[in-house]
Design an enzyme around this catalytic site. Structure first.
Site, short mmCIF file in Angstrom:
data_model
loop_
_atom_site.label_atom_id
_atom_site.label_comp_id
_atom_site.label_asym_id
_atom_site.label_seq_id
_atom_site.Cartn_x
_atom_site.Cartn_y
_atom_site.Cartn_z
CG ASP A 22 54.75 -25.29 14.05
OD1 ASP A 22 54.26 -26.03 13.25
OD2 ASP A 22 54.02 -24.35 14.55
CG HIS A 72 51.74 -28.15 5.94
ND1 HIS A 72 52.81 -28.99 5.60
CD2 HIS A 72 50.59 -28.65 5.35
CE1 HIS A 72 52.17 -29.98 5.30
NE2 HIS A 72 50.79 -29.91 5.09
CD GLU A 73 46.90 -27.61 6.13
OE1 GLU A 73 46.45 -27.83 4.97
OE2 GLU A 73 47.27 -28.61 6.81
CG HIS A 118 48.09 -28.77 1.22
ND1 HIS A 118 48.84 -29.73 0.65
CD2 HIS A 118 48.31 -29.27 2.66
CE1 HIS A 118 49.29 -30.65 1.41
NE2 HIS A 118 49.04 -30.20 2.52
CB THR A 122 49.39 -25.49 11.28
OG1 THR A 122 50.10 -26.21 12.22
CG2 THR A 122 48.32 -26.29 10.80
N GLY A 134 44.87 -29.01 11.05
CA GLY A 134 44.36 -28.20 9.77
C GLY A 134 44.17 -28.98 8.48
ZN LIG Z 1 49.39 -31.12 4.35
#
Ligand SMILES: [Zn+2]
Length: 547
Positions: A302, A231-232, A235, A228, A192
């Protein structure tokens, strides 16, 4: 000056391109930084936005003003782009991802218990929550999921088609009101990437490989616990990778943009893969406690990702008070019109995070979202792919009201697991009928409940002389044995000592055919079993002796 910058970014882009092509054969955890470099080099507007007012300035300005410390709920729209049925992830899998986000951002995730004691005081509730949209941008009812049957079986990395209905993807909903998440098959099994603020509005959001989306389900280990997405979103709210994306140098931290943020993450050389044993040292943190490899913004598996620090939370909340502040007043997650019949299961109060008993009394909250009073609700619950139990709640739940429901005891095993809860009413809104909770059983002090399941036999039963129930618990206990009908009405009740192996007859002489529940409740455990009674005129023999 500008030419120099462009040349530097071209070089970085070249490095990024080599990086991408070099490791696409394996799974690629995250490509957000590479996407950032690409946009900095190719997109003058993004470059300007990111470099100037949208990032550096707003961060320093906002951090000087007071942060409102209320919980922010971000409406989420999930665009499922599928070419095969497997890519068409289910509503339950989507909800499981929302559940993971809410656990992780509340620090209710079971894995946070494994944070080393050096950093345990850093574990903090971000007060950021997520909910699937309940209305679309036009104000119509929505379940927050867009499904697009696409001719594209695998999207290329950074493919603009992902964000375009005309090109086989799905148009973004307004970023001022929603977090857009696109779920699809990505080239080379990349997991991702996120678009940082400053991106074009039509591409603002995050992209997740369907194989790394949701908890368990179709997701592939070791990226099958929904991290995932956690985490994204980091960002998307302007978090950098924990090593500072500085080419394995010790020069930058993950807080390079503002001086205001609290830098509470250790300097780190590069990404960490798989799972590590504490303490893990590197060239940038050479003494214990070493690097914070269990941070959500690293690349570990994870199950080994555990928490965000207060500094990272400060950064994310700053973003929600700055460039993404319109989300705070979005009504995207609020129902536009009430349905007549809509009962929702909206939170799990037990088990969350940790328990020291293998004999759990799960507690959930149910909510009447509809316009009619609700008097009974059936809840199926149990461990994922394990024993499922049914409980019939009855009471009075007025429109808009909620209540906590304590469910009969369930035996669980030690270790990390997921409990699922599902309403089996076929009401008008199905998407809010399911929720799950990840938790851990640690140092269990009560363990006799495991395997202590109630059985009823024969089941279905046809003789009015009755049915037998038997508990497989290993201890005697004084119990209430109660029989309920499918509406949850109490039909009979008696108090008796139940010893291991006892078979208890239930007389059905005055019962009509139907579904019933027997509940055995004592000090040590409480459990229920469901049976079906189909009266037969020809069957007269019954369980004279249940043993
Ligand atoms: Zn990253």
């Amino acid at each position: 000056m500008h030419q120099q910058l462009s040349r530097n970014f071209s070089i970085l882009l070249l490095i990024a391109s080599c990086f991408i092509s070099g490791i696409l054969s394996a799974q690629t955890r995250c490509l957000s930084h590479e996407l950032h470099l690409k946009k900095m080099a190719e997109d003058a507007n993004y470059h300007k936005n990111f470099e100037k007012e949208n990032i550096r300035n707003f961060l320093s300005e906002i951090s000087a003003t007071s942060m409102i410390d209320t919980t922010v709920t971000i409406p989420v729209v999930v665009h499922v782009l599928y070419n095969t049925s497997k890519q068409n992830v289910s509503d339950e899998e989507i909800q499981s991802q929302i559940d993971v986000l809410n656990e992780d951002f509340a620090a209710h995730n079971a894995s946070s218990l494994d944070v080393p004691t050096d950093w345990i005081n850093l574990i903090t509730d971000s007060k950021i929550r997520f909910k699937l949209a309940q209305r679309d941008p036009s104000g119509n009812n929505s379940n927050g999921v867009i499904r697009v049957s696409s001719a594209i079986s695998e999207f290329q990395i950074f493919d603009p088609a992902i964000y375009s209905t005309a090109l086989g993807g799905s148009d973004a909903w307004p970023r001022s009101k929603y977090l857009n998440i696109w779920v699809c098959q990505l080239e080379g099994n990349a997991l991702g990437y996120a678009n940082f603020p400053g991106s074009n509005a039509s591409q603002d959001g995050i992209v997740i490989n369907y194989k790394a989306f949701g908890r368990n389900g179709n997701a592939n280990p070791p990226y099958n616990l929904g991290r995932t997405c956690t985490h994204e979103i980091g960002h998307w709210l302007i978090l950098s990778h924990i090593w500072g994306d500085d080419n394995n140098d010790c020069s930058a931290s993950d807080f390079p943009i503002t001086q205001q943020a609290i830098d509470d993450t250790p300097n780190q050389e590069g990404p960490t893969f798989r799972c590590k044993r504490f303490p893990e040292l590197d060239n940038c943190s050479t003494t214990p406690p070493g690097i914070m490899y269990m941070n959500f913004m690293d690349y570990t598996d994870d199950k080994c990702m555990m928490f965000y620090t207060p500094g990272q939370i400060f950064r994310m909340r700053t973003t929600l008070n700055g460039i993404r502040d319109s989300l705070k007043i979005s009504n995207g997650h609020v129902l536009p019109n009430l349905y007549i019949s809509d009962v929702a299961i909206d939170s799990v109060l037990n088990p969350v995070k940790i328990t020291s008993t293998m004999c759990l009394d799960p507690v959930v909250r149910i909510l009447n979202n509809g316009t009619s009073t609700i008097t009974d609700v059936s809840i199926i619950y149990g461990l994922q792919s394990g024993l499922q139990k049914t409980f019939q709640w009855s009471g009075t739940l007025l429109p808009g009201a909620s209540t906590q429901v304590t469910l009969p005891t369930l035996g669980v095993n030690a270790g990390t697991q997921v409990m699922e809860f599902r309403l089996i009413e076929s009401d008008d809104v199905l998407v809010n009928n399911y929720i799950s909770s990840g938790f851990k059983v640690n140092n269990a002090s009560v363990s006799n409940c495991s395997g202590g399941n109630l059985i009823a036999y024969p089941n279905p039963v046809t003789s009015q002389q009755g049915i037998c129930i038997k508990s497989q618990n290993k201890q005697s206990q004084l119990s209430w044995v109660s029989v309920y009908n499918a509406l949850g009405q109490l039909l009979s009740e008696k108090r008796m000592m139940i010893n291991p192996g006892d078979g208890i007859p239930i007389d059905l002489t005055n019962y009509r055919g139907g579904v019933y529940f027997v509940n055995v409740e004592g000090d040590l455990y409480s459990e229920s079993v469901r049976f079906i009674y189909i009266p037969s005129e020809t069957t007269t023999e019954g369980p004279e002796n249940c043993n």
